[in-house]
Enzyme design. Structure first.
Site, PDB file in Angstrom:
ATOM      1  N   TYR A   1       0.800  -1.224   0.000  1.00 19.34           N
ATOM      2  CA  TYR A   1       0.000   0.000   0.000  1.00 19.34           C
ATOM      3  C   TYR A   1       0.835   1.277   0.000  1.00 19.34           C
ATOM      4  O   TYR A   1       0.292   2.368  -0.176  1.00 19.34           O
ATOM      5  CB  TYR A   1      -0.977  -0.006   1.183  1.00 19.34           C
ATOM      6  CG  TYR A   1      -2.191  -0.854   0.896  1.00 19.34           C
ATOM      7  CD1 TYR A   1      -3.115  -0.464  -0.060  1.00 19.34           C
ATOM      8  CD2 TYR A   1      -2.393  -2.060   1.557  1.00 19.34           C
ATOM      9  CE1 TYR A   1      -4.218  -1.250  -0.365  1.00 19.34           C
ATOM     10  CE2 TYR A   1      -3.492  -2.854   1.271  1.00 19.34           C
ATOM     11  CZ  TYR A   1      -4.407  -2.435   0.306  1.00 19.34           C
ATOM     12  OH  TYR A   1      -5.495  -3.230   0.008  1.00 19.34           O
TER      13      TYR A   1
ATOM     14  N   GLU B   1      -8.611 -27.590   9.979  1.00 21.65           N
ATOM     15  CA  GLU B   1      -8.580 -26.953   8.660  1.00 21.65           C
ATOM     16  C   GLU B   1      -9.407 -25.675   8.610  1.00 21.65           C
ATOM     17  O   GLU B   1      -8.913 -24.618   8.204  1.00 21.65           O
ATOM     18  CB  GLU B   1      -9.097 -27.923   7.593  1.00 21.65           C
ATOM     19  CG  GLU B   1      -9.201 -27.291   6.209  1.00 21.65           C
ATOM     20  CD  GLU B   1      -9.860 -28.199   5.184  1.00 21.65           C
ATOM     21  OE1 GLU B   1     -10.182 -27.695   4.093  1.00 21.65           O
ATOM     22  OE2 GLU B   1     -10.068 -29.390   5.462  1.00 21.65           O
TER      23      GLU B   1
ATOM     24  N   ASP C   1     -11.038 -31.856   6.179  1.00 23.47           N
ATOM     25  CA  ASP C   1     -12.110 -32.470   5.391  1.00 23.47           C
ATOM     26  C   ASP C   1     -11.591 -33.706   4.659  1.00 23.47           C
ATOM     27  O   ASP C   1     -10.402 -33.772   4.298  1.00 23.47           O
ATOM     28  CB  ASP C   1     -12.651 -31.478   4.359  1.00 23.47           C
ATOM     29  CG  ASP C   1     -13.452 -30.351   4.985  1.00 23.47           C
ATOM     30  OD1 ASP C   1     -13.921 -30.510   6.125  1.00 23.47           O
ATOM     31  OD2 ASP C   1     -13.607 -29.298   4.328  1.00 23.47           O
TER      32      ASP C   1
END
Length: 386
Positions: free
Chosen positions: A130, A214, A267
């Site tokens: 930035y 996760e 998962d």
């Protein structure tokens, strides 16, 4: 012994402790200065080569190790994926139209990093971006450039005095001091993972294990069920998907400090397996930092593809595998560390054969609190971890 004598002893002890503290600070400062001087020296070497080329009226070049080629990576079971000393490189030529912009951006970033190291100041990658967003174009471009510079100079990214904005959360039986002396207590709520993990001191915990999760949604579910306090003394941490460097550093720090097991709860899909592999063995893009980031002893606790059938997860809670999922699974199966884990291969074969995947949240379809009160309890009890 009189009170005056006690007082004199106290004074002598205080002076001795102060001298020891001063010596410790001097030693720490000395090694810190050496590290900073080494980074500055390596930047100067790069600059000198560019100046030397220009003085000879030659186009300057930068030789970068390719961070996306498996041919540049070797596997060591105790370290994970690490970059080889030799291997494929890319030559970034300043007189090549397709490379000149990247060449210039690397020099700009090197200039900024040199000033930071010289002044012993730290900024985030977002700060650098930035300061001149039009120059870098995107945060992703700058992130890749910083990693290229880290690899080019052969130093960890944090030695460049450029910090990544942390996104991970941690909770559980854990207290520590931040680098500035701030006390952090993770027992009552989730706190952001420190942006300066290496500076953490005085870690105190009676946790029996670390559970790396996760997804943030699953992490929040365990918090709501008071998993860390009501069930077992443990530490839970999430990198909210693909982990940032700070989350990986924190898991590594806890493992090395507490010497307790580290489990992965991801998962039952290719993406979850990939995330577990990053924590355990690293990634090719960050292979040059593997020794400081990987936890090779991490165990895959769940959700396993074989659990889907054994637990009777309803069919409507499963998700069909896509062609991209199948390609990713087959790609993972070819990685060098998979041969060390025949059980992983069997789990991935099951997923490919059934052509379905499942998220951890699918266990809610069995019972609302099945994950915390049944699934994790049984997994940890069966393994003798609780």
């Amino acid at each position: 012994m009189s009170s005056e004598q006690f007082s004199e002893v106290d004074v002598l002890q205080a002076k001795l402790l102060q001298n020891l503290e001063d010596a410790g600070e001097a030693i720490t400062s000395y090694f810190s200065d050496v590290a900073r001087l080494e980074v500055m020296s390596r930047i100067e070497e790069v600059t000198e080569k560019i100046v030397s080329s220009l003085s000879k009226e030659e186009a300057p070049v930068l030789v970068l190790k390719s961070r996306s080629r498996w041919s540049n990576v070797r596997f060591n079971e105790s370290v994970g994926l690490h970059m080889t000393a030799c291997g494929t490189v890319s030559i970034l030529r300043s007189d090549c139209p397709s490379a000149v912009i990247k060449f210039a951006l690397i020099l700009k970033a090197l200039s900024t990093i040199y000033k930071l190291v010289q002044s012993d100041s730290y900024v985030t990658k977002r700060d650098i971006y930035y300061n001149d967003p039009q120059l870098f174009g995107s945060q992703k471009t700058l992130d890749a450039i910083v990693d290229d510079i880290s690899c080019l100079l052969r130093v960890p990214r944090r030695s460049l005095h450029v910090c990544a904005t942390t996104k991970g959360l941690i909770s559980g039986d854990l207290c520590y001091l931040e680098e500035d002396g701030t006390r952090v207590d993770c027992s009552s709520t989730a706190v952001p993972v420190s942006s300066s993990v290496n500076g953490i001191m005085n870690i105190v915990s009676s946790a029996k294990f670390v559970l790396v999760i996760e997804k943030d949604a699953t992490f929040q579910r365990l918090l709501d069920d008071e998993f860390c306090t009501q069930f077992y003394p443990c530490i839970i941490i999430t990198g909210k998907g693909v982990p940032d460097v700070n989350s990986r550093l924190m898991v590594k720090k806890l493992w090395e400090t507490l010497h307790i097991p580290v489990f992965a709860l991801v998962d039952a899909d290719p993406h979850g397996i990939e995330i577990m592999c990053i924590y355990k063995y690293g990634s090719i893009s960050m292979a040059f930092e593997a020794p400081t980031l990987t936890v090779s002893s991490m165990l895959w606790l769940g959700l396993l593809p074989s659990d889907i059938e054994s637990l009777g997860v309803p069919q409507d809670a499963l998700i069909p595998l896509t062609d991209a999922d199948e390609r990713k699974l087959n790609h993972i199966k070819k990685r060098p560390y998979i041969t060390c884990h025949p059980a992983w291969e069997r789990e991935m074969e099951l997923m490919l054969r059934w052509k379905h995947k499942a998220e951890i949240q699918s266990l809610v379809s069995i019972a609302p609190h099945f994950l915390t009160r049944v699934y994790l309890h049984n997994k940890l009890s069966y393994g003798g971890w609780i």
